[in-house]
Motif scaffolding. Structure first.
Motif, PDB file in Angstrom:
ATOM      1  N   ARG A  22      32.676  34.951  50.027  1.00 23.56           N
ATOM      2  CA  ARG A  22      33.174  35.902  49.711  1.00 23.56           C
ATOM      3  C   ARG A  22      34.569  36.428  50.247  1.00 23.56           C
ATOM      4  NH1 ARG A  22      29.827  39.348  54.452  1.00 23.56           N
ATOM      5  NH2 ARG A  22      28.133  39.335  53.280  1.00 23.56           N
ATOM      6  N   LYS A  23      35.127  35.550  50.823  1.00 23.34           N
ATOM      7  CA  LYS A  23      36.919  35.468  50.406  1.00 23.34           C
ATOM      8  C   LYS A  23      37.224  36.179  49.518  1.00 23.34           C
ATOM      9  CE  LYS A  23      40.915  33.599  52.925  1.00 23.34           C
ATOM     10  NZ  LYS A  23      41.337  33.032  54.679  1.00 23.34           N
ATOM     11  N   GLY A  24      36.407  34.879  48.606  1.00 25.89           N
ATOM     12  CA  GLY A  24      37.433  34.737  47.172  1.00 25.89           C
ATOM     13  C   GLY A  24      37.140  36.247  46.824  1.00 25.89           C
ATOM     14  N   TRP A  25      35.580  36.713  46.690  1.00 23.55           N
ATOM     15  CA  TRP A  25      35.502  37.843  45.830  1.00 23.55           C
ATOM     16  C   TRP A  25      36.307  39.082  46.791  1.00 23.55           C
ATOM     17  CZ3 TRP A  25      33.917  38.019  41.119  1.00 23.55           C
ATOM     18  CH2 TRP A  25      33.089  37.145  40.881  1.00 23.55           C
ATOM     19  N   ASN A  26      36.592  38.974  47.907  1.00 24.03           N
ATOM     20  CA  ASN A  26      37.592  39.782  48.099  1.00 24.03           C
ATOM     21  C   ASN A  26      38.667  40.379  47.516  1.00 24.03           C
ATOM     22  OD1 ASN A  26      35.224  41.116  49.649  1.00 24.03           O
ATOM     23  ND2 ASN A  26      35.154  39.845  51.305  1.00 24.03           N
ATOM     24  N   GLU A  27      39.335  38.686  47.390  1.00 26.93           N
ATOM     25  CA  GLU A  27      41.267  38.526  47.290  1.00 26.93           C
ATOM     26  C   GLU A  27      40.341  39.567  45.146  1.00 26.93           C
ATOM     27  OE1 GLU A  27      44.616  35.722  46.972  1.00 26.93           O
ATOM     28  OE2 GLU A  27      42.985  35.314  48.976  1.00 26.93           O
ATOM     29  N   ASN A  28      40.002  38.974  44.416  1.00 32.19           N
ATOM     30  CA  ASN A  28      40.004  38.944  43.511  1.00 32.19           C
ATOM     31  C   ASN A  28      40.455  40.335  43.292  1.00 32.19           C
ATOM     32  OD1 ASN A  28      38.898  38.360  40.318  1.00 32.19           O
ATOM     33  ND2 ASN A  28      37.454  39.308  40.859  1.00 32.19           N
ATOM     34  N   PHE A  29      38.864  41.014  44.134  1.00 31.85           N
ATOM     35  CA  PHE A  29      38.565  42.423  43.865  1.00 31.85           C
ATOM     36  C   PHE A  29      40.150  43.066  44.347  1.00 31.85           C
ATOM     37  CE2 PHE A  29      34.281  41.953  43.102  1.00 31.85           C
ATOM     38  CZ  PHE A  29      34.254  41.938  41.912  1.00 31.85           C
ATOM     39  N   ALA A  30      40.894  42.791  45.056  1.00 26.81           N
ATOM     40  CA  ALA A  30      42.176  43.529  45.388  1.00 26.81           C
ATOM     41  C   ALA A  30      42.452  44.070  44.362  1.00 26.81           C
ATOM     42  CB  ALA A  30      42.719  43.085  46.733  1.00 26.81           C
ATOM     43  N   ASP A  31      42.917  43.273  43.281  1.00 28.42           N
ATOM     44  CA  ASP A  31      43.357  43.217  42.030  1.00 28.42           C
ATOM     45  C   ASP A  31      42.680  42.032  41.009  1.00 28.42           C
ATOM     46  OD1 ASP A  31      45.007  43.434  39.624  1.00 28.42           O
ATOM     47  OD2 ASP A  31      47.120  43.403  40.860  1.00 28.42           O
ATOM     48  N   THR A  32      41.502  43.555  39.572  1.00 29.33           N
ATOM     49  CA  THR A  32      41.270  42.754  38.794  1.00 29.33           C
ATOM     50  C   THR A  32      42.414  42.345  38.256  1.00 29.33           C
ATOM     51  OG1 THR A  32      40.733  44.780  38.642  1.00 29.33           O
ATOM     52  CG2 THR A  32      39.332  43.965  40.000  1.00 29.33           C
ATOM     53  N   THR A  33      43.154  42.735  37.663  1.00 29.20           N
ATOM     54  CA  THR A  33      43.899  41.931  36.843  1.00 29.20           C
ATOM     55  C   THR A  33      44.465  40.960  37.309  1.00 29.20           C
ATOM     56  OG1 THR A  33      46.330  43.551  37.622  1.00 29.20           O
ATOM     57  CG2 THR A  33      43.768  44.616  36.712  1.00 29.20           C
ATOM     58  N   LEU A  34      44.693  40.861  38.158  1.00 29.68           N
ATOM     59  CA  LEU A  34      45.933  39.841  39.003  1.00 29.68           C
ATOM     60  C   LEU A  34      45.130  37.861  38.604  1.00 29.68           C
ATOM     61  CD1 LEU A  34      48.663  38.865  40.916  1.00 29.68           C
ATOM     62  CD2 LEU A  34      46.897  38.719  42.365  1.00 29.68           C
ATOM     63  N   TRP A  35      44.442  37.541  38.768  1.00 29.80           N
ATOM     64  CA  TRP A  35      43.898  36.542  38.626  1.00 29.80           C
ATOM     65  C   TRP A  35      42.966  36.159  37.311  1.00 29.80           C
ATOM     66  CZ3 TRP A  35      44.825  32.898  42.914  1.00 29.80           C
ATOM     67  CH2 TRP A  35      45.426  33.643  43.722  1.00 29.80           C
ATOM     68  N   PRO A  36      42.535  36.659  35.907  1.00 31.89           N
ATOM     69  CA  PRO A  36      42.538  36.114  35.256  1.00 31.89           C
ATOM     70  C   PRO A  36      43.495  35.456  34.056  1.00 31.89           C
ATOM     71  CG  PRO A  36      40.898  37.575  35.450  1.00 31.89           C
ATOM     72  CD  PRO A  36      41.957  37.751  36.074  1.00 31.89           C
ATOM     73  N   PRO A  37      44.561  35.703  34.212  1.00 34.98           N
ATOM     74  CA  PRO A  37      45.712  35.379  33.386  1.00 34.98           C
ATOM     75  C   PRO A  37      46.229  34.221  33.987  1.00 34.98           C
ATOM     76  CG  PRO A  37      46.070  37.729  33.809  1.00 34.98           C
ATOM     77  CD  PRO A  37      45.112  37.082  34.800  1.00 34.98           C
ATOM     78  N   ARG A  38      45.504  33.782  35.080  1.00 37.78           N
ATOM     79  CA  ARG A  38      46.408  32.429  35.780  1.00 37.78           C
ATOM     80  C   ARG A  38      45.354  31.363  35.788  1.00 37.78           C
ATOM     81  NH1 ARG A  38      48.299  33.466  41.698  1.00 37.78           N
ATOM     82  NH2 ARG A  38      49.380  35.828  41.794  1.00 37.78           N
ATOM     83  N   TRP A  39      43.775  31.709  35.309  1.00 41.58           N
ATOM     84  CA  TRP A  39      43.004  30.434  34.900  1.00 41.58           C
ATOM     85  C   TRP A  39      42.972  30.522  32.579  1.00 41.58           C
ATOM     86  CZ3 TRP A  39      39.788  34.116  38.010  1.00 41.58           C
ATOM     87  CH2 TRP A  39      39.906  33.660  39.115  1.00 41.58           C
ATOM     88  N   ALA A  40      44.390  30.883  32.217  1.00 46.34           N
ATOM     89  CA  ALA A  40      43.793  30.644  30.885  1.00 46.34           C
ATOM     90  C   ALA A  40      43.495  29.514  30.128  1.00 46.34           C
ATOM     91  CB  ALA A  40      44.713  31.451  29.903  1.00 46.34           C
ATOM     92  N   GLU A  41      44.793  28.592  31.108  1.00 45.66           N
ATOM     93  CA  GLU A  41      44.081  27.514  30.183  1.00 45.66           C
ATOM     94  C   GLU A  41      43.416  25.809  31.943  1.00 45.66           C
ATOM     95  OE1 GLU A  41      45.941  26.359  27.628  1.00 45.66           O
ATOM     96  OE2 GLU A  41      46.518  28.120  27.613  1.00 45.66           O
ATOM     97  N   THR A  42      42.982  26.774  32.594  1.00 46.84           N
ATOM     98  CA  THR A  42      42.562  26.387  33.462  1.00 46.84           C
ATOM     99  C   THR A  42      40.510  26.321  33.060  1.00 46.84           C
ATOM    100  OG1 THR A  42      43.101  27.104  35.524  1.00 46.84           O
ATOM    101  CG2 THR A  42      43.746  25.342  34.811  1.00 46.84           C
ATOM    102  N   HIS A  43      40.150  27.317  34.250  1.00 44.55           N
ATOM    103  CA  HIS A  43      38.463  27.691  33.924  1.00 44.55           C
ATOM    104  C   HIS A  43      38.156  28.396  33.165  1.00 44.55           C
ATOM    105  CE1 HIS A  43      38.763  26.447  38.081  1.00 44.55           C
ATOM    106  NE2 HIS A  43      39.733  27.151  38.505  1.00 44.55           N
ATOM    107  N   PHE A  44      39.233  29.344  32.171  1.00 41.85           N
ATOM    108  CA  PHE A  44      39.161  29.562  31.032  1.00 41.85           C
ATOM    109  C   PHE A  44      39.245  28.634  29.990  1.00 41.85           C
ATOM    110  CE2 PHE A  44      39.446  33.786  33.923  1.00 41.85           C
ATOM    111  CZ  PHE A  44      38.330  33.705  34.205  1.00 41.85           C
ATOM    112  N   ALA A  45      39.454  28.190  29.861  1.00 40.37           N
ATOM    113  CA  ALA A  45      40.058  27.041  28.490  1.00 40.37           C
ATOM    114  C   ALA A  45      38.721  26.872  28.030  1.00 40.37           C
ATOM    115  CB  ALA A  45      40.646  26.156  29.350  1.00 40.37           C
ATOM    116  N   GLY A  46      39.378  26.817  26.078  1.00 39.68           N
ATOM    117  CA  GLY A  46      37.845  26.905  25.775  1.00 39.68           C
ATOM    118  C   GLY A  46      37.068  27.433  25.078  1.00 39.68           C
TER     119      GLY A  46
END
Length: 323
Positions: A239-263
């Protein structure tokens, strides 16, 4: 009735994400917990990625192993086989397994308060309600035909008034005018259609009577009894992770381009779109994972419409009361 959301993607490098200590050693002195996701790594699981990367699970005393899902993964099977402690599922498959097979499952939370599946169409020829489907050709995954038929019945529409054809998880026929609409995740497919040069519109089945959750948090009765504190810790960190993610929905996805979202073959702009689109479907007065009595009753009523008979006892809300 597992909906294959988005077009089928080849997933490369789908390794579990593990919390690590400096030097590459697994976290020590923490309680191991394994989570089975419902689909491939995308924005649908952003809150969990953030909580892992920011150490929120470790802060709660957990050593989390995250298992990605995919078209060939049945989340319930993973927890039955003991490969995971909890799984994200669709309530129809879980409740059907409990009711018809005696599966020892409990639903302890719901990520999506409103199921994201709906009818997607083009803005140039919009389908914005079940009534608009009359006389139209709608592509629907065969496993989800019963849900669409239920929505038609709920809204007093003759099934024969709509031409339902199989959906191949590809929006190209919609863009090319071969079909009038398709059933898919409304949080993602409109972006794909935009990339193909068309503007998409959509409506949720939920808003027209098929009131189901999605990504329900499921555990076995044994796990619930033996690992209650760990499950509460997981829910608190998530829940803490989701709340922080939704504080700015543009902030975190770019950080995961080479990790969680790779491939995955998907752009980061797509994930940002998805992340923002899902926010209103997840947030609730009771917080992320909340399950109100009204919401539970809505799920049971909707599933009964498609012949899946569940009961209130299949849901356990007591962990949510301790967050």
């Amino acid at each position: 009735m597992r909906l294959s959301r988005r077009s089928m993607l080849a997933l490369s490098g789908a390794a579990a994400t593990l919390p690590m200590m400096p030097g590459g050693l697994r976290a020590q002195g923490l309680s191991p917990l394994t989570m089975q996701a419902a689909w491939i790594n995308d924005a649908e699981f952003a809150g969990y990625f953030l909580a892992m990367d920011e150490g929120y699970y470790a802060d709660e005393g957990l050593d989390l192993t995250y298992l990605p899902g995919g078209p060939d993964v049945i989340p319930e099977s993973t927890i039955v086989a003991g490969r995971a402690d909890l799984a994200l599922t669709t309530p129809d498959t879980t409740i059907k397994a409990i009711a018809e097979q005696g599966a020892p499952f409990k639903i302890i939370g719901a990520q999506y308060q409103k199921n994201p599946i709906g009818i997607v169409s083009l803005a140039s020829a919009p389908i914005l309600s079940p009534e608009d489907m009359v006389g139209k050709t709608i592509a629907v995954p065969p496993v989800n035909t019963i849900s669409v038929e239920a929505v038609l019945a709920l809204n007093g529409i003759d099934r024969d008034a709509v031409n339902i054809v199989p959906y191949a998880y590809d929006p190209t026929p919609l863009v090319q005018g071969e079909i009038d609409g398709s059933l898919d995740f409304t949080t993602n497919v409109p972006y794909t259609i935009g990339q193909l040069g068309e503007e998409a519109v959509s409506f949720l089945l939920y808003d027209f009577g098929f009131t189901t959750y999605n990504d329900t948090v499921v555990v076995t009765e044994e796990t619930l009894a033996e690992r209650r504190d760990d499950l509460i810790a997981w829910m608190r960190a998530s829940r803490k992770g989701w709340n922080e993610n939704f504080a700015d929905t543009t902030l975190w996805p770019p950080r995961w381009a080479e990790t969680h979202f790779a491939g995955t073959g998907r752009s980061i702009d797509n994930e940002i779109f998805f992340n923002a689109a899902q926010q209103p479907l997840m947030e609730a007065p009771g917080g992320i994972f909340a399950m109100s009595e009204e919401g539970i009753a809505g799920n049971l009523e909707a599933l009964a419409r498609v012949g899946i008979e569940g009961t209130r006892e299949m849901f356990d809300t007591t962990l949510l009361e301790e967050l």
